[in-house]
Design a protein around this motif. Sequence first.
Motif, short mmCIF file in Angstrom:
data_model
loop_
_atom_site.label_atom_id
_atom_site.label_comp_id
_atom_site.label_asym_id
_atom_site.label_seq_id
_atom_site.Cartn_x
_atom_site.Cartn_y
_atom_site.Cartn_z
N PRO A 233 1.00 -1.23 0.04
CA PRO A 233 0.15 -0.10 -0.04
C PRO A 233 0.83 1.20 0.01
CG PRO A 233 -0.12 -1.07 2.12
CD PRO A 233 0.61 -2.15 1.12
N TYR A 234 2.05 1.23 0.35
CA TYR A 234 2.82 2.42 0.42
C TYR A 234 4.02 2.40 -0.61
CZ TYR A 234 0.51 2.52 5.19
OH TYR A 234 -0.46 2.79 5.89
N LEU A 235 3.64 1.82 -1.48
CA LEU A 235 4.88 1.57 -2.52
C LEU A 235 5.24 2.96 -3.26
CD1 LEU A 235 6.49 -0.56 -4.02
CD2 LEU A 235 4.75 -0.81 -5.62
N VAL A 236 4.03 3.59 -3.92
CA VAL A 236 4.49 4.77 -4.52
C VAL A 236 5.16 6.01 -3.38
CG1 VAL A 236 3.56 6.99 -5.82
CG2 VAL A 236 2.54 4.51 -6.14
N GLY A 237 6.14 6.60 -3.92
CA GLY A 237 6.78 7.52 -3.01
C GLY A 237 7.97 6.94 -2.20
N SER A 238 7.90 5.59 -2.07
CA SER A 238 9.12 5.01 -1.01
C SER A 238 10.37 5.03 -1.93
CB SER A 238 8.63 3.61 -0.93
OG SER A 238 8.55 2.69 -2.07
N LYS A 239 11.55 5.17 -1.03
CA LYS A 239 13.08 5.34 -1.66
C LYS A 239 13.70 3.96 -1.48
CE LYS A 239 12.72 10.14 -0.63
NZ LYS A 239 13.03 11.25 -0.02
N TRP A 240 14.54 3.59 -2.26
CA TRP A 240 15.23 2.21 -2.26
C TRP A 240 16.83 2.30 -2.64
CZ3 TRP A 240 12.73 -1.77 -0.31
CH2 TRP A 240 11.30 -1.64 -0.13
N THR A 241 17.53 1.56 -2.09
CA THR A 241 18.97 1.64 -2.28
C THR A 241 19.33 0.10 -3.04
OG1 THR A 241 19.50 3.15 -0.62
CG2 THR A 241 21.41 1.79 -1.61
N ALA A 242 19.86 0.27 -4.22
CA ALA A 242 20.06 -0.97 -4.80
C ALA A 242 21.57 -1.42 -4.21
CB ALA A 242 20.38 -0.83 -6.37
N GLN A 243 21.58 -2.70 -3.99
CA GLN A 243 22.89 -3.40 -3.32
C GLN A 243 24.15 -3.07 -4.41
OE1 GLN A 243 22.24 -3.10 0.05
NE2 GLN A 243 23.34 -4.96 0.06
N LYS A 244 23.56 -3.44 -5.80
CA LYS A 244 24.55 -3.24 -7.00
C LYS A 244 23.97 -2.25 -7.82
CE LYS A 244 26.28 -8.07 -6.79
NZ LYS A 244 26.64 -7.79 -5.66
N LYS A 245 24.92 -1.43 -8.44
CA LYS A 245 24.45 -0.24 -9.24
C LYS A 245 23.57 -0.71 -10.44
CE LYS A 245 28.31 2.86 -8.27
NZ LYS A 245 29.33 3.72 -9.04
N VAL A 246 22.60 0.02 -10.78
CA VAL A 246 21.58 -0.18 -11.83
C VAL A 246 21.74 1.04 -12.76
CG1 VAL A 246 19.15 -0.68 -12.60
CG2 VAL A 246 20.08 -1.31 -10.31
N ASP A 247 22.30 0.81 -13.83
CA ASP A 247 22.58 1.79 -14.91
C ASP A 247 23.38 2.90 -14.40
OD1 ASP A 247 21.17 0.58 -16.97
OD2 ASP A 247 19.29 1.65 -16.91
N GLN B 167 13.62 6.03 -6.37
CA GLN B 167 12.36 6.02 -6.02
C GLN B 167 11.22 5.85 -6.76
OE1 GLN B 167 11.76 10.35 -4.76
NE2 GLN B 167 9.89 9.87 -3.88
N VAL B 168 10.21 5.25 -5.90
CA VAL B 168 9.07 4.53 -6.81
C VAL B 168 8.15 5.71 -7.24
CG1 VAL B 168 7.04 2.93 -6.75
CG2 VAL B 168 9.29 2.28 -5.42
N VAL B 169 7.62 5.67 -8.46
CA VAL B 169 6.92 6.81 -8.98
C VAL B 169 5.75 6.22 -9.35
CG1 VAL B 169 8.93 8.53 -9.18
CG2 VAL B 169 8.00 6.96 -11.05
N ASN B 170 5.57 5.05 -9.68
CA ASN B 170 4.35 4.49 -10.08
C ASN B 170 4.00 3.17 -9.88
OD1 ASN B 170 2.14 4.56 -11.68
ND2 ASN B 170 2.77 4.82 -13.61
N ARG B 171 3.06 2.74 -9.75
CA ARG B 171 2.75 1.27 -9.58
C ARG B 171 1.69 0.54 -10.67
NH1 ARG B 171 0.27 -0.73 -4.41
NH2 ARG B 171 -0.37 -2.46 -5.39
N LYS B 172 1.75 -0.56 -10.95
CA LYS B 172 0.75 -1.19 -11.77
C LYS B 172 0.52 -2.70 -11.42
CE LYS B 172 3.04 -2.18 -15.61
NZ LYS B 172 3.90 -2.10 -17.03
N ASN B 173 -0.87 -2.92 -11.22
CA ASN B 173 -1.04 -4.30 -10.89
C ASN B 173 -1.77 -5.14 -12.01
OD1 ASN B 173 -1.46 -3.46 -8.25
ND2 ASN B 173 -3.24 -2.58 -8.39
N GLN B 174 -1.02 -6.20 -12.24
CA GLN B 174 -1.08 -7.10 -13.37
C GLN B 174 -1.48 -8.55 -12.89
OE1 GLN B 174 2.02 -6.84 -16.30
NE2 GLN B 174 0.91 -5.60 -17.40
N SER B 175 -2.67 -8.64 -12.96
CA SER B 175 -3.22 -10.16 -12.54
C SER B 175 -2.66 -10.22 -11.08
CB SER B 175 -2.28 -11.25 -13.40
OG SER B 175 -2.86 -12.61 -12.87
N LYS B 176 -1.96 -11.26 -10.50
CA LYS B 176 -1.74 -11.12 -9.20
C LYS B 176 -0.43 -10.65 -8.59
CE LYS B 176 0.89 -15.81 -9.60
NZ LYS B 176 1.12 -16.81 -8.71
#
Length: 84
Positions: free
Chosen positions: A8-22, A28-37
């Motif tokens: 429920p609190y996904l959008v706006g949450s902040k995360w640190t990747a253990q290994k660099k991504v790009d 930060q999560v800016v959007n969410r999408k529900n697909q099936s389950k």
Amino acid sequence: MTKKQKFPYLVGSKWTAQKKVDGWRHFQVVNRKNQSKWVYAEMVAACDPKVRFWINAKLLQDNSQWQAGWQTLQEIEQIEGGVS
């Protein structure tokens, strides 16, 4: 009875990747999408808004890949080294 929303609190949450991504670690999560389950989160790099990707939100619960909040490099090294 209404069904409980997963992540429920996904959008706006902040995360640190253990290994660099790009080339970046802080996202930060800016959007969410529900697909099936499944629930997906759109991640955007904190320092470069052009770097964005979708990830299965379940993967954010894997502490070997992601840490909640923005961690410093020192904190990341402590986590990788197993020192608490």
